[in-house]
Each structure stands twice: as structure tokens, then as C-alpha cells.
Design an enzyme around this catalytic site. Structure first.
Site, PDB file in Angstrom:
ATOM      1  N   ARG A  28       4.684 -52.909 -13.836  1.00 47.20           N
ATOM      2  CA  ARG A  28       4.991 -53.680 -15.035  1.00 47.20           C
ATOM      3  C   ARG A  28       6.377 -54.292 -14.849  1.00 47.20           C
ATOM      4  O   ARG A  28       7.388 -53.593 -14.964  1.00 47.20           O
ATOM      5  CB  ARG A  28       4.977 -52.733 -16.244  1.00 47.20           C
ATOM      6  CG  ARG A  28       4.866 -53.410 -17.598  1.00 47.20           C
ATOM      7  CD  ARG A  28       5.131 -52.405 -18.718  1.00 47.20           C
ATOM      8  NE  ARG A  28       6.542 -52.103 -18.781  1.00 47.20           N
ATOM      9  CZ  ARG A  28       7.071 -50.952 -19.172  1.00 47.20           C
ATOM     10  NH1 ARG A  28       6.288 -49.962 -19.554  1.00 47.20           N
ATOM     11  NH2 ARG A  28       8.375 -50.758 -19.190  1.00 47.20           N
TER      12      ARG A  28
ATOM     13  N   HIS B 197       7.866 -52.868 -21.870  1.00 45.20           N
ATOM     14  CA  HIS B 197       6.578 -52.460 -22.430  1.00 45.20           C
ATOM     15  C   HIS B 197       6.140 -53.447 -23.510  1.00 45.20           C
ATOM     16  O   HIS B 197       5.026 -53.951 -23.501  1.00 45.20           O
ATOM     17  CB  HIS B 197       6.689 -51.050 -23.011  1.00 45.20           C
ATOM     18  CG  HIS B 197       5.488 -50.640 -23.791  1.00 45.20           C
ATOM     19  ND1 HIS B 197       4.282 -50.378 -23.203  1.00 45.20           N
ATOM     20  CD2 HIS B 197       5.305 -50.462 -25.127  1.00 45.20           C
ATOM     21  CE1 HIS B 197       3.394 -50.050 -24.142  1.00 45.20           C
ATOM     22  NE2 HIS B 197       3.991 -50.103 -25.318  1.00 45.20           N
TER      23      HIS B 197
ATOM     24  N   TYR C 219      15.174 -46.226 -19.029  1.00 45.64           N
ATOM     25  CA  TYR C 219      14.398 -45.235 -18.274  1.00 45.64           C
ATOM     26  C   TYR C 219      14.047 -45.612 -16.845  1.00 45.64           C
ATOM     27  O   TYR C 219      13.348 -44.869 -16.176  1.00 45.64           O
ATOM     28  CB  TYR C 219      13.119 -44.870 -19.036  1.00 45.64           C
ATOM     29  CG  TYR C 219      12.258 -46.050 -19.439  1.00 45.64           C
ATOM     30  CD1 TYR C 219      11.393 -46.645 -18.523  1.00 45.64           C
ATOM     31  CD2 TYR C 219      12.321 -46.581 -20.732  1.00 45.64           C
ATOM     32  CE1 TYR C 219      10.607 -47.729 -18.881  1.00 45.64           C
ATOM     33  CE2 TYR C 219      11.542 -47.677 -21.090  1.00 45.64           C
ATOM     34  CZ  TYR C 219      10.683 -48.238 -20.170  1.00 45.64           C
ATOM     35  OH  TYR C 219       9.916 -49.315 -20.523  1.00 45.64           O
TER      36      TYR C 219
END
Ligand SMILES: Cc1ncc(C[n+]2csc(CCOP(=O)(O)OP(=O)(O)O)c2C)c(N)n1
Ligand SMILES: Cc1ncc(C[n+]2csc(CCOP(=O)(O)OP(=O)(O)O)c2C)c(N)n1
Ligand SMILES: [Mg+2]
Ligand SMILES: [Mg+2]
Lengths: 369, 322, 369, 322
Positions: C265, C269, C278
Site C-alpha cells: 500500500r 490507509h 507506524y
């Protein structure tokens, strides 16, 4: 490749190749010496007696139900080798998270037949297993118990305790989402849980072939990165070995193990079930020939450690079990408090009010007489 | 503090005080939660005590039950209201029942936290108010704070409870209300409603984000010369029927405000309690002011669904003039 | 051994050995001639353009969100090869059961950017995909869509239709019970469903290593007795081949296939997410180098079929997409009926009553002014 | 016919008439269902149309939704009330919402059948009455027959409905009531309550197995000179508020009888409807007569939980003498 995580001695039994761990054959002959657990004669005799006890208890329970003295009952017939093997391995401090067809393991944890009967007579106190250390109640909502076992495994690991968790499910139960979820959590958390699938080949009327297209059930472990092994569930020695090694594995911090115990449900699903609707008599007869008790007896006979008078034992067990049943049956007291008292530690007013209202009704009823 | 900060503070205090507490769920670790409620806690207490779980709500709740019966006190987060449903079976069949099933051999000291409610222009499944579903399940307590102060005190009590608690957090006011809240530990009772404002003409009962909307409605009512008593329920199960009943006996009127679908809801329960506790005092039909029996609409349609202070006032007035 | 059910040409790619199907490498060089699908130049150029379109649409959507003109948006950045490969294989009559990160496949089924925008502007009509044949709405409750796909597969099989089902899930979604349950049902029922796991290595902030301990995600197929394959999800040709063969497999009555598309990705998100919390910048940069568009471009350049003026195309797409956004943005009409009218085919009195009450309030409000 | 036979007959008629219907669930095929409701159907219609599924309720319901949007009309059986919860997410998040989510592009013609309720000395999870949970979810219709005749006519209507129907079967009277029921096809409306008996003093509302208990209570009431009007709700969502309201306006009194836990229940909903439809006529507090907020006890304790005709009469009398 997943199997590298298995205890070395089990690595030959790769479920991906549909291998099955077996120590004695159907005639009780040792077919795999290397794998024979070293058990002294007394232990083997004791194991047989425990299997017999579970068998007799089942037969008695079925007959009480038939006599109309007890409600629907779930027999364990044919699956005793699994239970007694697990029971001999599970320790006082280990946890038992049962489903609903592992009576022998419950007995090993200290549950009494009286409690079992009380439960099937419809009294929750029977199902609380008060004196069985670290033993959860029977789990009826299929699959849910696997999560509880994994959570307990997390407690153990986090608190660095020397404990393992034994939990059980049926072949049908492997289809429930919770089955897969919990094995996945257990893999990620690497918790000391021994998951057993009792594959008795039926979920009520549905054969395991209609339950899944996987080549066996042990192989499902691959999806969660945990070791799995398929074991002949009617072979007491194979089951004993599997539990012994799985426990060593789990207790040494290597994480969970999935055991498929391949067996056959010799009886009905419950006393309300009629297997003749969905399976052939011949099939049942075939499997009766490899009854785990029979197989162990054959082994014991050919190894000259058979010294049991089964009929005498049966009579002894019957008497003892009947005494427990009668004791349970006598217990008709069910105070109304039992309904309310255990819902909460800190009972809400709302429940007190409901109880008070009901008591008003009762006294009105009393006065009417 | 905001409510987010107050909840974080409560978790921090309890994690620090009690080694048996663990906090987990989806994205609660490194990320600190999608609303940042658990921010900083993993760093402070380590990955064994504050951690991300795999993405499975049934697993989160089911494993927490296992932990709760074996010496830990888990606090789990479900990411949104609409994602409590995958955990419904574990909650309904086990969390709420294990103590009863084991006749008290096991208690279930665990907290299930999740943000709930509408008004934030969210996607589907991110605006639900499922309190009535959980309140119908025997064996649970269901609570909802409406202020940062309450959130902190109630959460600490929830964590200390031996019973499983459903702790619903009104996401719409997570950061909308700031309040002086002590950094020290304090607790609040879990089953006491709070009289936010005394009044004599109409009783309005609300909780969570709706309390603030009711306060706005009351200002309008004041101008119209209607004196409203506002009760913040705080506990959905059990309902503090003493406080609610006493107020309705005084005012003779009830307007129950909540975001959920109106049928089979907390509103129906409050109307029932009004009848049970204050039948002879009722001067107008106790009234639900709630969401429709429809899916909570997406952002463009939410204006119709969400309950405005005006609509609450409209109902207060109708009740008063009945 | 499960893989025997896979199309022959894929059998070398056994997920149990963690093999990955790959046709071109990171530099766009063909590393597996045998597996190169025979596509004419126009098709390849067309595929690139579609990937670019999806990319530009994402960028535009993100910027509308940043400008405060649209609510939270879920970008597809980095996963376009999967979508366009699936989109080129899916037919008018095939079913699409999406999750929420497959925009390119939706576009292939006939969904317009205007609809997508309308949906993210908070209007359900955008999400109904009215003109996209056999296309379900976006599924937000993770995992649930897999069951729907399996059920549709059953319909197709039972009614002997020439249709296949394409459905999608993320790496995180594989932990949900519904994921496992549905693959199990699909295996038992042998339905024509192509299940894709888009393994973009994160579930919001949680890396796939924390999601499961299985060696990869394709291998989960073994638990359900269905064939599975791991494919380089940034390799358009590999993805194309995988879908082509999976569709042949499914349409010839051989049952379901599980495809793990291994990708990354590249973006956040959603527009509300901040990946820097993160994951490392370096990791993102590394993966940016193997961007599926870049890889296809490299292939096209080294095979002399690169004739595109990307900047011009970008401008063209931007204009076209912006027109669709503006069109969607204009649509502010949201009649109150829209809330009530679609809940039931046969609307209950209860809803009519609720609507009438609300309308009374509205007219009171109107009168007050 | 018994109710079991009537349901079997309805399934038979529809399977025969409409090729798009499929029937599946746990043990419904060869076994014919644990209560024999689907007996003989697999033999008659083949394994493609009547079959056993793997043991997973979420899967049963989720796949049925897939079938329902793609040309089939599935009728699924969940084995017991307590095993509807694993399917809760599919029901709450998808079955009830797919039509709305797709703005009517897809309808969801499916029926979820299951036996519910207590009084059969069962194990835990086999005696629940979850109607209020489903009735709170927007997008579902929830119905419960109380006689073989109703079961047949309502099930046929449910199967023919384009909307998803929760069809709850009172297991306690599966075989307890026999009735002449035509073998021919007939339908009954899904959202109409039935006045079982007219009366003038007290309105009693019940459904499912409780109707029969109320009839017994009414005999006692008759002797005591109290004239009871008995309404069989039949539809839990939506409630036929016209019929219920009219009756309460006439009698001024409501006793709502149901087996479920009383809080946040159908009882609360009926009390609310009494207030909304008949406030000025109420002569005594509308009253819930229901199960406690406890797990339904096992056989030995069930006598306390189950609602007896005597208890219903007690409440009727209290309401009458208020
Ligand atoms: C969630 C859930 N669904 C359905 C049931 C009803 N039920 C009880 S036992 C059973 C079959 C279980 O089969 P299996 O898992 O193979 O275990 P076995 O009975 O053979 O030991 C079913 C369907 C249940 N108890 N729980
Ligand atoms: C049942 C459910 N639980 C939680 C969420 C909240 N949520 C939305 S996306 C997401 C992560 C999904 O990760 P993955 O499956 O890998 O898909 P990706 O977003 O990477 O495409 C989560 C937890 C949800 N939508 N549904
Ligand atoms: Mg079985
Ligand atoms: Mg992902």
C-alpha cells in the site's frame, strides 16, 4: 515445512501427506516400536480401567435417559482413548477448556459423575465443576471455546506460568469462524495451547466429507503457521504419545499444537438422535471392531498384561456410578436465588426488583390456596 | 481534558496500578488507536500489555474472556460500533454468561470499549448506536459517559468491576468538550444517573453525545418558559429507575432522547419505566425522540437522521402543551 | 498435493514452498518467458492507461479531500496492477463482490468516477453502482463479502450459468472468521469464485507479520482443500495470467481459486491515516521503486511499445475526472425519501409513521420562521 | 396437522412451485432437521435444492444473501435460537441492509427460520427468545406464528416476500397443537395481528407459544369475571399498532406476555405503543409479563422462569383491579 516446528519425533507424520500417527494396529500389535511410549504395566491397566469407567458411565447415562429419569445426554462412546490419554497428561495446574464430548478428560480433572448427572438433570451446579481446578464449564456454542483457550494461553504466557491448556472441538466445529480465528491468534501469540479436533466423522448427521474439502483436519494448521498432526484416535498409545509431546512442546514455550484425533462416534449424537437415519449399520459395525477398548485389550492380552475381570469391574463401576446418580437425582432443591445470584458479582437493582415481584406472585399464589 | 485524553488517562492510571491489566484490539498499539485513545500506552507499558491483535472481533472478545477467567483483566477496543457485531456471539453466549454458567466459579472482569454514534460524516457501520442490543443481553452492564470527567471515573470503575462492562464512547464529542479533570485517580458509580439540570415541567432523559444537544434544547425551552429537568442516564443497563422515576413523578412528563433506531430501544425502555414508576403522575404520553428504523444515512442524509436541539425542543414543547 | 487442482501451468508455484508467480522483474525484464501471457501491444498500452487513470483518480480524490470538498477517502495507490488485470478478465456477466480498495475493478465493471465521488461525498446513490452489471456495493464490514461471493457462486453453479465471481479482501481481512468459513463453503460446494487477497502488507497500522504466522496467505487455501497461488501483485503480467487461468479454472467447473496478490500500500490507509506513525520512510521509498506503473513502463520501454505522453494523459484524465467530481459535487439534492424508501420493498407502516412525524416537525419548523 | 407438518407442507408447496427456492442449514438434508421440519424434502427435490451445509451460521446466512441477490430464494434454518448469534453480523450488517445500500438495485428475498423459546427442558442456548434483538435492526421483518395454520400461511408469504424475513418457530408447540390445515396453498399477511378472542376489560398481547398459555389464563379470568381481549401479535416487526392500539383504547389496560428477558424487549415496545396509541384511555399501567434478565435456567430452574397461566392471570387481575 511447517512441521519443522513439531517435536522431532513427530516430523515423519506430515498431515500434508495425510500421514497418521499410529502405534498399535487394529489387532493391538505394535506397528511402530520407535513411537511406543514407555508406560509401565500399571499405567496401562489403569488407562484401560478409566476407559472402561467412561464407557460404563455412558451406558448408564443412556439408560437413565431412556428410563425418563434424565434429559438429553451426549455420549462419548468410541472416543475414550482420546480422553484418557489427554487425562493422563493433563496436570492439576493445566487448564481444560472442554466442548461437550470429553467426559473422560473432565473426570481426570476431578469432575465427578454426580456432577455430570446433576448437569444433565438440569441443574447448573452440576456444570460448574467447582472442584476441578482450572476447568471451564461445558461449551455448547460450538467453536467459541477455542478463543477462550487461546486467551488463557495468553495469560499463562504473559504471567510466565508453568501451565498448558487443553481444548477440544469436533470435526463439524472446524467449520465455524471461531475455530480458524483462534488458531490464528494462537499462532501469532505463540501460546501453550493443545487444540484437539475429535474427528468422529460426523456432525450430528453430516459426514466430515460434507464439512470440508481439506485432505484431513490436521492440515488446517498450515493456514495458521502452527504444527499439526493427525493421530489414530482409537489408539491409546498414539494419543498418549501425541499429548505427551504436544505438552512438552507447549510447556517449553514453542507455542500451540493442533491434534486431529481420527475416531468414530460409535453411538448416537445425543440420546435424542437416531443415526440409522443417516448412516449404515455396516459402517457402525466395522468401527465397532476397532473400538479403542477392544484394541487396548488386544494389546494387553498379547503382551500378557491382561489380568482384568471386566464383568466384575463393570459391576463395580455400575454400582458406584448408580450411587452417584441416585445422589444427584435426590437433589431436587433448586432455590429461586440460583437463577439470580450468579448473573453478576454486583447484582443490579433491576434483578432484585424482578425477583421481588416474582416473590409477590408466589405469595399471592400461596394465599389463594 | 478532552474525553479522548480522559480515557487515555484512566487507562494509564490503571495500567500503572495493576499489572494484570492488558489493553488490546485493532491498531491500539503502535498507532495508539484510530482515535488516538490508547496513544503512548504501548511505549509506556510494553507490547505484552498493550498490543495490536489480528483483525477479528470475535477473537478479540473471545480471547479476552479467556484472559479474564485466568487472572488478567483485559480491556479490549472494538474499532467502531458497527464492528461489534462480529463479536456478538462471544458477548451474548459467553462473556455475559460465564459467571452464571460456572455458578460464580469464574468472574469475568473485562471491559469492551468502542466509539459509537453518528454525526461525524462517516461511512456505513461507523455511526451505529447498539446499546439496546447489549442491554437486552442478561449478564452485561452497559454504560456511556457524556463528559471527560465521567468518562475517566466510569472507566476506572468499569475496569475495577468483576462484571463484564460494555463501555460505549460517544465519538462525536471525543474532542468536542474540554473540561478540567484531575490527573489523580477517582471512580464514579456505574449505575447512577446524574441530574444535569433540575427543572419542574418536563423530564428529558439522554446520554452520551445527546446530553449536549439536550442542553442546547433546554436553552430554547427556557426562553419559551418551560422548565426542563435533564437526566444523563450514564448507565443503560441497569437503568437508574429511582432517579428517572422520581423526576417523572415530579414533572409528569418524559422526553427520552437517543440516537438509535426507535423501535425496541432504550427509548421504549424509558417509556416503560415511566409507566412503571410514575403512572399516576403522567400528564402527557412519555415520548421517544430517536433515530428512525433505518440505516444511519451517509453524510448527505444524516441531517435528517441526527437529532437536533430544535427537534428536541419541539418534542419538549409538545409534551408540555399536551 | 492440493496444487494438483491448479491449472497445470501454475503447479510450479506451490505456496507451500512460498513460490511466487512472477513474469517481469523490478526492471521490467521478462524473467519467465513461458508464463508471459500473449497480449497484443494495444492491450498492454490500454492496461497501462487504465492503471494511470486509476492513479490519477486517486490523486485527485486525495486532493479533493484535502481541500475539504470530500470526506474520508480510501486510495488504491500501488495496487493498480491487480485491479486492471482483474478488470481485463472480468466479463459483463461475471460478478464483482468488492471490498473497499479495488477501484480499478469497479471502473472495469462500468462504475464511473462520478459515482465513486458521490459515494465519498456521502450519498448512497454513488455506492449503488446502478449501471455496473452484477456488481455488489462496497463491503465495509471486513470478511463478510466472501460469503456473499460464495453464495453467488452457488447460484451460478446451481443454475448452470456461464459466470464467475471475483471477490477481494485485504491481508488483515484473512483473520476474520468469515474469510475461513467462506473458503470452506466454497471448497465443499466447488463454486466458480476467484478469491483475491490483496496483501498490501498492512491492515491500517498492523503489519501482516502480526496478522498471522502462516508462511504466506495463499497457503491458507490448503485448509479448505482449494488451490491457491501467490502472485507478484505489482507485476501486471503475472496478475493477468493468474486471473486468466483462474477464470478458466472456475468457468470449467473446477471450483474456486485463492489468489494472494503480494503488493504494497503505497499511500495512507485512508485520508485520515498517517502512516509515518507506524512505518519507515525507507520502506515506502523502497516499494515506490517497484510501483506497478513504473514496472510496466520499464517493460514497455525495453520492448519498444512505449509511445505514451504521460504528462498529456495525466492532464486529459485530470480534466475528465474533475468534470465528474464537479458534477457529483453539484448534486446536493438529498430528498428525505432517500432515507426511507430503500429499506424494504414493501415498506412497513412503522416507517411511514416515522416519516410523517418528521415531516410534521419540519413544517412546525417552517412555520416558526 | 402439527406446526412441524404445516411448515414442512409450506416448504414443500413452495419448493414444488418455484425452482429458484433452495433450503439449507445444519442437518436439514438427509436427517430432515433435528425437529424433522424438513423431512422428506431432500428426497423429493434433490441435494442441489435441499442440503446440509457446513457447520457455520455466519456462512449459512452470508451465502444465502449471496444467493438471494443472484436469482435464488434461499430459506435457511439455524438449528436453535442461541445459534443465531454467530450469524448476527451477517444479519445486522448485510442481510438487513443490502437493499438500502444498493438503493434497491438488489432485493434480498430470503427467509431465516429457527426454533425458539423455552419450556422443553433443554441445555443452555436452546431456550432463547431473541426477537427483540432482530426487531431493533432496521431492514428486517420478524414474524412468529402461534398455530399450524398461521405457520403455513405466514411462511408461504415470507418466502414470497422480496424482503428478508426472520421466521421464528415456537419449538414448545411444534407438536403440541393439532389443527385442520388445508394441503392447498394459501397465504396470510405478514404484518397483521390477530384478535384471538374479543373482550372488554383487559387487553393481553402475546405471540408464539405464549398465546396458548394466555388462553389458559383467560379461562381463569373468565371465572373471575374479567373479560379479556387476546391479541396474537404474529408480527414482531412491524407491530400492528392499529389493532393493538384499538384494543387498548377499548379496554384501557395492557398485559404484554413474552418469554424473553424483560429489559429492552418486545414488552417495552408494547408498553410504548400503548402510550403512543392509547394514552388517554389507560386505566392502569401497561404491564410486561416476561422472563427475567437472567440466562434461561436449565430444566430444574425453568419453572421459575417460564410464564405460567397463573402468573398471567395474576397480572391480568392486578391490572383490572388497579
Ligand atoms: C454454534 C452452534 N451451532 C449449532 C449447534 C448445534 N449442534 C450441537 S452439536 C452439533 C454437531 C457437532 O458436530 P461436531 O463438531 O463434529 O462434534 P460432535 O458432536 O461430533 O462431537 C451441532 C450442529 C451448536 N451447539 N452450536
Ligand atoms: C469487521 C471490521 N472490523 C474492523 C474494520 C475497520 N477497518 C477498516 S479497514 C481495516 C484494515 C483492513 O486491512 P486489510 O484487510 O489489510 O485491507 P487494506 O485496508 O489493507 O486494503 C480495519 C481494521 C472494518 N471495516 N470491519
Ligand atoms: Mg463430530
Ligand atoms: Mg492490507
Amino acid at each position: 515445512m511447517i512441521q519443522k516446528d513439531l517435536p522431532e519425533v513427530l516430523r515423519d507424520f506430515n498431515p500434508l501427506e495425510d500421514k497418521v500417527l499410529r502405534v498399535i494396529d487394529n489387532d493391538g500389535h505394535v506397528v511402530n516400536k520407535k513411537m511406543m511410549p514407555s508406560l509401565d504395566d500399571e499405567t496401562i491397566i489403569d488407562a484401560y480401567k478409566k476407559m472402561l469407567y467412561e464407557r460404563v458411565a455412558d451406558e448408564m447415562a443412556i439408560s437413565y435417559q431412556r428410563q425418563g429419569r434424565m434429559y438429553t445426554y451426549t455420549p462419548n462412546l468410541g472416543q475414550e482413548a482420546i480422553h484418557i490419554a489427554a487425562g493422563l497428561n493433563i496436570r492439576e495446574q493445566d487448564w481444560l477448556v472442554p466442548a461437550f464430548r470429553e467426559m473422560g478428560v473432565l473426570l481426570a480433572k476431578g469432575v465427578t459423575m454426580k456432577e455430570m448427572f446433576l448437569f444433565y438433570l438440569g441443574n447448573e451446579h452440576g456444570g460448574s465443576f467447582k472442584n476441578a481446578n482450572n476447568t471451564l464449564p461445558i461449551a455448547i456454542s460450538i467453536g467459541t471455546q477455542f478463543h477462550h483457550a487461546t486467551g488463557i494461553g495468553y495469560s499463562i504466557k504473559q504471567q510466565k506460568k508453568n501451565e498448558a491448556v487443553y481444548t477440544f472441538i469436533g470435526d463439524g466445529g472446524t467449520s465455524e469462524g471461531d475455530f480458524s480465528e483462534s488458531l490464528n491468534f494462537a499462532g501469532v501469540w505463540q501460546v501453550p495451547v493443545i487444540f484437539t479436533i475429535q474427528n468422529n466423522q460426523y456432525a450430528i448427521s453430516v459426514p466430515v466429507e460434507s464439512q470440508t474439502k481439506s485432505i484431513n483436519l490436521a492440515v488446517k494448521s498450515v493456514a495458521f503457521g502452527i504444527p499439526g498432526i493427525k493421530v489414530d484416535g482409537n489408539d491409546f498409545f498414539a494419543m498418549y504419545l501425541a499429548y505427551k509431546l504436544a505438552a512438552e512442546h507447549a510447556l517449553s514455550g514453542k507455542g500451540p499444537v493442533l491434534i486431529e484425533a481420527f475416531t468414530y462416534r460409535l453411538g448416537a449424537h445425543t440420546t435424542s438422535d437416531d443415526p440409522s437415519k443417516y448412516r449404515k449399520k455396516e459402517e457402525e459395525e466395522e468401527w465397532a471392531l476397532v473400538d479403542p477398548l477392544l484394541r487396548l485389550e488386544k494389546y494387553m492380552r498379547s503382551n500378557n498384561i491382561w489380568n482384568l475381570d471386566v464383568e466384575a469391574l463393570r459391576e463395580e463401576y455400575k454400582k458406584e456410578i448408580d450411587a452417584q446418580f441416585v445422589d444427584a437425582e435426590k437433589n431436587k432443591a433448586y432455590p429461586i436465588d440460583d437463577i439470580f445470584n450468579y448473573m453478576y458479582s454486583d447484582m443490579p437493582q433491576e434483578l432484585l426488583r424482578q425477583k421481588a415481584e416474582y416473590e409477590q406472585f408466589l405469595s399471592w399464589k400461596e394465599n389463594k390456596k | 481534558m478532552t474525553m479522548v485524553k480522559a480515557i487515555n488517562n484512566a487507562l494509564d492510571i490503571k495500567l500503572n496500578e495493576d499489572k494484570s491489566i492488558v489493553v488490546y484490539g485493532e491498531d491500539v498499539g503502535v498507532e495508539g488507536g484510530v482515535f488516538r485513545v490508547t496513544e503512548g500506552l504501548q511505549k509506556k507499558y510494553g507490547v505484552e500489555r498493550v498490543f495490536d491483535s489480528p483483525l477479528a472481533e470475535s477473537g478479540i472478545v473471545g480471547t479476552a474472556l479467556g484472559m479474564a477467567v485466568s487472572g488478567l483483566r483485559p480491556i479490549v477496543e472494538l474499532q467502531f460500533d458497527g464492528f461489534t457485531y462480529p463479536a456478538f456471539n462471544q458477548i451474548a453466549s459467553n462473556v455475559s454468561r460465564m459467571q452464571n454458567r460456572s455458578r460464580g466459579k469464574f468472574t469475568v472482569p473485562m471491559v469492551i470499549r468502542f466509539p459509537y454514534g453518528g454525526g461525524v460524516n462517516a461511512l456505513e457501520h461507523h455511526s451505529d448506536s447498539p446499546e439496546s442490543l447489549f442491554a437486552h443481553l442478561p449478564g452485561l452492564k452497559v454504560v456511556v459517559p457524556s463528559t471527560p470527567y465521567d468518562a475517566k471515573g466510569m472507566l476506572i470503575s468499569a475496569i475495577e468491576s468483576e462484571d463484564p462492562i460494555i463501555f460505549m464512547e460517544p465519538k462525536r464529542i471525543y474532542r468536542a468538550i474540554k473540561q478540567e479533570v484531575s490527573e489523580e485517580k477517582f471512580t464514579l458509580p456505574l449505575s447512577k444517573a446524574k441530574i444535569v439540570k433540575e427543572g419542574s415541567d418536563v423530564t428529558v432523559v439522554a446520554f452520551g453525545a445527546m446530553v449536549r444537544e439536550c442542553q442546547k434544547a433546554i436553552e430554547i425551552a427556557n426562553e419559551a418558559g418551560i422548565s426542563v429537568e435533564l437526566i444523563d442516564l450514564r448507565s443503560i443497563y441497569p437503568i437508574d429507575r429511582e432517579t428517572v422515576g422520581r423526576s417523572i413523578r415530579k414533572t409528569g412528563r418524559l422526553v427520552a432522547v437517543a440516537e438509535a433506531h426507535e423501535s425496541f430501544s432504550i427509548g421504549s425502555e424509558l417509556v416503560t419505566i415511566a409507566n412503571e414508576e410514575a403512572f399516576l403522575s403522567l400528564e402527557s404520553p412519555p415520548r421517544r425522540v430517536m433515530g428512525y428504523d433505518t440505516v444511519v444515512p451517509l453524510a448527505q442524509g444524516e441531517k435528517y437522521y441526527i437529532i437536533s436541539p430544535e427537534r428536541i425542543f419541539y418534542e419538549i414543547e409538545k409534551s408540555f402543551r399536551y
